[in-house]
Design a protein around this motif. Structure first.
Motif, PDB file in Angstrom:
ATOM      1  N   PRO A 284       0.835  -1.210   0.000  1.00 60.04           N
ATOM      2  CA  PRO A 284       0.000   0.000   0.000  1.00 60.04           C
ATOM      3  C   PRO A 284       0.862   1.250   0.000  1.00 60.04           C
ATOM      4  CG  PRO A 284       0.161  -0.859   2.216  1.00 60.04           C
ATOM      5  CD  PRO A 284       0.939  -1.813   1.338  1.00 60.04           C
TER       6      PRO A 284
ATOM      7  N   VAL B 232      -3.282   4.764   0.876  1.00 63.11           N
ATOM      8  CA  VAL B 232      -3.931   3.516   1.279  1.00 63.11           C
ATOM      9  C   VAL B 232      -3.664   3.244   2.750  1.00 63.11           C
ATOM     10  CG1 VAL B 232      -4.139   1.047   0.802  1.00 63.11           C
ATOM     11  CG2 VAL B 232      -3.680   2.634  -1.076  1.00 63.11           C
ATOM     12  N   ARG B 233      -2.434   3.463   3.206  1.00 61.91           N
ATOM     13  CA  ARG B 233      -2.118   3.246   4.618  1.00 61.91           C
ATOM     14  C   ARG B 233      -2.937   4.184   5.520  1.00 61.91           C
ATOM     15  NH1 ARG B 233       3.242   3.003   2.559  1.00 61.91           N
ATOM     16  NH2 ARG B 233       3.642   5.131   3.320  1.00 61.91           N
TER      17      ARG B 233
ATOM     18  N   LYS C 107      -0.606  -0.388  -4.654  1.00 62.86           N
ATOM     19  CA  LYS C 107      -1.982   0.095  -4.513  1.00 62.86           C
ATOM     20  C   LYS C 107      -1.921   1.550  -4.056  1.00 62.86           C
ATOM     21  CE  LYS C 107      -2.673  -4.460  -4.488  1.00 62.86           C
ATOM     22  NZ  LYS C 107      -1.363  -4.929  -3.997  1.00 62.86           N
ATOM     23  N   SER C 108      -2.684   2.403  -4.698  1.00 59.05           N
ATOM     24  CA  SER C 108      -2.644   3.830  -4.377  1.00 59.05           C
ATOM     25  C   SER C 108      -4.048   4.392  -4.309  1.00 59.05           C
ATOM     26  CB  SER C 108      -1.810   4.598  -5.416  1.00 59.05           C
ATOM     27  OG  SER C 108      -2.398   4.468  -6.702  1.00 59.05           O
TER      28      SER C 108
END
Length: 503
Positions: free
Chosen positions: A38, A42-43, A76-77
């Motif tokens: 991530p 995402v985080r 993933k963004s």
């Protein structure tokens, strides 16, 4: 121990690869971790999801929460996974029924109070979800994009609406795929251009065959005015092409413009544009102006004023119709099938060869100015036309303007239909093997092209491009074969002097 599995899609260029969201609750000290490459946004969804669940009066599990975004080796963004992560936590903790998850793909960024915010790149995801036969759940702000491509879409304004639907307490609005009517733009017309009959003819040939075009002439000759009217001569895009073009804007987070649906894009970047702005780039690759001009026209005014390395970056996309942007962390490919129209002055002051004004440029300055545009780039421009300022009497209000854009566009559409039957979208994209196999060329036309190629040093690429321009001229004349007259006009549009053609 409990686990919930949901589906969403990532953004990778204009692709939308499937992402599986796995939420696992286990014993231990309360923690919340997200794994699967991530990025920062995402985080940070951990805080958005926690606040949204508490704001919706849900029970946030005081357990060890692990969220896995698979496949693990793909970055993933963005905030597009917020909704899926929140639903996964609710399903794993028994607050939402998960029996229907297999048929859904969830998209949406959560605000701290549980509202769903619009996200970019929904249209590429809708195309993939439709092919997979899945139902999409998207924020209301994305409903117009999603229904352009997906057959089954639910729109929600907040997390509570989605949970009520999954628990069969209240149904979300269901929307089906829709088709927008083709828009027409009558704001500019080629009849507005006074005089310039030869340039108008070149524009019609360029529109009919999809040929790249360079207009060279003094200031005030009407180069920009002519270029802006090329789009009005082109046939409207098909539904498939319109969606492909709209997908580029969707990736950039821009809404679908229903008022210009199926109209071909016209992009005119300033000459100070960087290579990244023109062809795309960034640490996370994003499409540039050439991709935003996909299926349309890219107009480069004051061509020599662009940085040389920026112009050189156009060479590969002009041949392939695609641009690949590679970074250490990712590689993205964007479509870039555009028609290049460029304009330039003949010299720095602009008046070289103008009978009504004196040029004060030295030969060295003129040479240095023209050398800013490389030979390989010019070799990819089929039509290179000198444009002179029209006579003052042609600019009178009562002077005839010539044919309208609609009339020329009707002829262009008929020619384009003929070219599709031949096996290409347009003659400019016709493969060399198909050109030689399906097109008849008279012996005199072939000899003329060979003589000019030897005299003026036409490259093999230039030779084939002249054949394609001559074929377009023959198509406009409804002729079955390329004869000497067609070839002579094609060569004259390449800048070959008439005395050479007629020799």
């Amino acid at each position: 121990m409990a686990v919930a599995i949901l589906k969403s899609r990532a953004q990778l260029g204009i692709d939308a690869p499937l992402v599986t969201i796995e939420v696992f609750l286990s014993g231990g000290l309360p923690t919340f971790s997200i794994v699967g490459m991530p990025e920062t946004a995402v985080r940070e969804s951990k805080d958005r999801v926690r606040s949204a669940l508490i704001s919706g009066n849900f029970d946030f599990p005081q357990r060890r929460i692990t969220v896995n975004l698979g496949p693990a080796d793909m970055r993933k963004s963005g905030g597009r996974f917020d909704l899926a992560i929140a639903l996964g936590i609710l399903a794993a903790s028994g607050q939402v029924r998960d029996t229907a998850f297999a048929n859904y793909e969830f998209f949406g960024e959560l605000s701290l109070d549980g509202q769903l915010r619009r996200i970019p790149a929904v249209l590429p995801a809708a195309l993939q979800a439709s092919d997979a036969g899945q139902t999409m759940v998207v924020p209301r702000g994305n409903i117009e994009e999603a229904t352009l491509a997906c057959d089954d879409v639910h729109a929600a304004s907040c997390l509570l609406e989605v949970t009520a639907h999954l628990n069969e307490l209240e149904n979300m609005p269901r929307c089906r795929r829709r088709e927008l009517p083709a828009a027409t733009d009558t704001t500019i017309d080629i009849s507005d251009v006074k005089g310039q009959e030869r340039a108008k003819r070149a524009l019609e040939i360029a529109a009919a065959g999809g040929h790249n075009l360079l207009l060279a002439g003094p200031p005030g000759a009407g180069k920009s005015m002519l270029a802006q009217r090329l789009v009005g001569l082109l046939p409207p895009m098909s539904e498939t092409d319109a969606i492909a073009t709209a997908a580029i804007d969707s990736v950039l987070g821009l809404p679908v413009d229903a008022g210009r649906w199926r109209q071909r894009p016209f992009r005119a970047p300033h000459h100070t544009a960087t290579a990244a702005a023109l062809v795309g780039g960034g640490s996370e690759p994003r499409p540039g102006e050439i991709s935003r001009a996909h299926n349309g026209v890219l107009f480069l005014d004051e061509l020599p004023e662009f940085s040389r390395h920026v112009l050189e970056a156009l060479r590969e996309p002009l041949e392939t119709g695609r641009i690949t942007i590679s970074r250490a962390s990712a590689q993205s490919e964007f479509p870039a099938r555009f028609q290049l129209v460029a304009a330039m002055n003949p010299c720095p002051c602009g008046y070289l060869g103008d009978p009504k004004a004196d040029c004060n440029c030295s030969a060295d300055r003129v040479r240095a100015y023209r050398d800013r545009v490389s030979g390989p780039l010019l070799d990819r421009i089929d039509i290179q036309l000198e444009v002179q300022r029209p006579a003052a009497k042609l600019l009178r209000a009562d002077a005839p303007g010539g044919e309208s854009s609609a009339l020329i566009a009707a002829r262009v559409s008929k020619v384009r239909e003929q070219q599709v039957e031949r096996g290409a979208i347009c003659n400019a994209m016709l493969a060399t093997a198909t050109l030689r196999r399906c097109v008849k060329i008279s012996e005199s036309a072939e000899r003329l092209l060979e003589r000019v190629a030897d005299t003026h040093g036409l490259s093999a690429r230039g030779y084939q491009r002249m054949l394609r321009v001559a074929l377009t001229i023959a198509d406009l004349g409804r002729d079955k074969a390329i004869d000497e007259q067609h070839m002579a006009e094609a060569l004259s549009l390449r800048g070959v002097p008439a005395r050479t053609v007629c020799a």
